[in-house]
Design a protein around this motif. Structure first.
Motif, PDB file in Angstrom:
ATOM      1  N   TYR A  77      21.578   8.338 -18.123  1.00 24.41           N
ATOM      2  CA  TYR A  77      22.234   8.436 -16.544  1.00 24.41           C
ATOM      3  C   TYR A  77      21.241   9.023 -15.726  1.00 24.41           C
ATOM      4  O   TYR A  77      20.630   9.887 -15.960  1.00 24.41           O
ATOM      5  N   LEU A  78      21.342   8.097 -14.581  1.00 26.08           N
ATOM      6  CA  LEU A  78      20.635   8.621 -13.430  1.00 26.08           C
ATOM      7  C   LEU A  78      21.269   9.244 -12.479  1.00 26.08           C
ATOM      8  O   LEU A  78      22.593   8.919 -12.219  1.00 26.08           O
ATOM      9  N   ASN A  79      21.029  10.444 -11.926  1.00 25.61           N
ATOM     10  CA  ASN A  79      21.786  11.442 -11.134  1.00 25.61           C
ATOM     11  C   ASN A  79      20.981  11.649  -9.980  1.00 25.61           C
ATOM     12  O   ASN A  79      19.781  12.095  -9.683  1.00 25.61           O
ATOM     13  N   PHE A  80      21.946  11.531  -8.753  1.00 26.22           N
ATOM     14  CA  PHE A  80      21.314  11.676  -7.343  1.00 26.22           C
ATOM     15  C   PHE A  80      22.330  12.803  -6.794  1.00 26.22           C
ATOM     16  O   PHE A  80      23.461  12.783  -6.794  1.00 26.22           O
ATOM     17  N   SER A  81      21.517  13.807  -6.200  1.00 25.14           N
ATOM     18  CA  SER A  81      22.591  15.051  -5.726  1.00 25.14           C
ATOM     19  C   SER A  81      21.975  15.583  -4.381  1.00 25.14           C
ATOM     20  O   SER A  81      20.822  15.370  -4.043  1.00 25.14           O
ATOM     21  N   TYR A  82      23.104  15.983  -3.600  1.00 22.50           N
ATOM     22  CA  TYR A  82      22.636  16.673  -2.413  1.00 22.50           C
ATOM     23  C   TYR A  82      23.142  18.348  -2.607  1.00 22.50           C
ATOM     24  O   TYR A  82      24.233  18.387  -2.947  1.00 22.50           O
ATOM     25  N   THR A  83      22.213  18.950  -2.082  1.00 25.74           N
ATOM     26  CA  THR A  83      22.543  20.592  -2.326  1.00 25.74           C
ATOM     27  C   THR A  83      22.334  21.025  -1.103  1.00 25.74           C
ATOM     28  O   THR A  83      21.327  20.898  -0.252  1.00 25.74           O
ATOM     29  N   TYR A  84      23.163  22.002  -0.649  1.00 23.10           N
ATOM     30  CA  TYR A  84      23.007  22.973   0.618  1.00 23.10           C
ATOM     31  C   TYR A  84      22.864  24.372   0.273  1.00 23.10           C
ATOM     32  O   TYR A  84      23.701  24.885  -0.635  1.00 23.10           O
ATOM     33  N   ARG A  85      21.740  24.886   0.392  1.00 27.37           N
ATOM     34  CA  ARG A  85      21.552  26.391   0.050  1.00 27.37           C
ATOM     35  C   ARG A  85      21.576  27.400   1.233  1.00 27.37           C
ATOM     36  O   ARG A  85      21.408  27.381   2.169  1.00 27.37           O
ATOM     37  N   PHE A  86      22.687  28.388   0.996  1.00 27.62           N
ATOM     38  CA  PHE A  86      22.915  29.506   1.749  1.00 27.62           C
ATOM     39  C   PHE A  86      21.884  30.516   2.092  1.00 27.62           C
ATOM     40  O   PHE A  86      21.148  30.806   1.160  1.00 27.62           O
TER      41      PHE A  86
END
Length: 234
Positions: free
Chosen positions: A225-234
């Motif tokens: 599985y290839l996984n692309f993610s976007y994260t916002y850090r508080f």
């Protein structure tokens, strides 16, 4: 002469009183300290939320008849958690996630008939990563990560079709433990990553079910599985 001495004494008293009053006002003023600037490790630590998409292949394996069928699979999910950096370069991240995906469809030939079996995947999982940032400049950061994840998997809306007849099947449950490696990029509070999951379903007892009186034991495998993610850090 007496008037001059009296005037001088009065002036001296007024001057001393004014100085004492000013000193008292200065003492009553609240002490203010200049706030310290956050370290790079503190800036990169905090709660995180994000979305991700997973692309890979899925396989439906029918154990008791030794037949399998594979196809492309797409999963999407949400996650949240916390990441903590011990210094400017090394940190850890813990996440909880929920994923849903496209239908998984496979065929199996039994008793001179072709069964088409389909299901929808739903995963609830957790993941722990070790983070290493090898390049940093102003708001930009590049790094790599390695970790271990676990999914509790539910396969629902399961159906088996034979010719024009459709049979409704009970939900199937599995457990999954997988290693993961990847690259990440930070810009301020925004984080993006590209990861690779080595997914393999844990060996667990398979529940037997029947389709038109024919017994089956089914396992769903997800690999590469290839996984692309976007994260916002508080």
């Amino acid at each position: 002469m007496k008037k001059s001495l009296l005037f001088f004494a009065l002036t001296l008293l007024l001057s001393l009183y004014a100085q004492e009053d000013q000193s008292q006002q200065e003492q009553e003023l609240p002490f203010t300290d200049t706030p310290k600037e956050l370290t790079l490790a503190q800036k990169k630590s905090g709660f995180v939320v994000g979305v991700e998409a997973l692309f890979g292949s899925s396989t439906i394996h029918h154990e008791n008849v030794s037949q399998s069928s594979s196809g492309f699979s797409l999963m999407g999910g949400f996650y949240g958690g916390y990441q903590h950096y011990f210094d400017d370069h090394f940190g850890i991240r813990a996440l909880l996630s929920v994923h849903d995906g496209t239908p998984i469809i496979g065929n199996v030939d039994l008793a001179n008939q072709t069964f088409q079996i389909s299901a929808l995947p739903f995963w609830v999982g957790t993941q722990l990563d070790v983070l290493w940032d090898f390049w940093q400049k102003e708001e930009h950061t590049l790094g790599i990560s390695a970790g271990l994840g676990y999914n509790f998997e539910t396969y629902h809306a399961r159906e088996a079709k034979i010719n024009q007849t459709t049979y409704t099947l009970s939900n199937l449950y599995q457990h999954n433990l997988y290693p993961i490696i990847g690259f990440h990029y930070y810009y301020g509070h925004h984080q993006m990553s590209l990861n690779y999951r080595f997914i393999g379903t844990l060996n667990s007892p398979l529940k037997e079910y029947f389709v038109a009186g024919i017994p089956l034991k089914t396992k769903y495998n997800f690999t590469d599985y290839l996984n692309f993610s976007y994260t916002y850090r508080f």
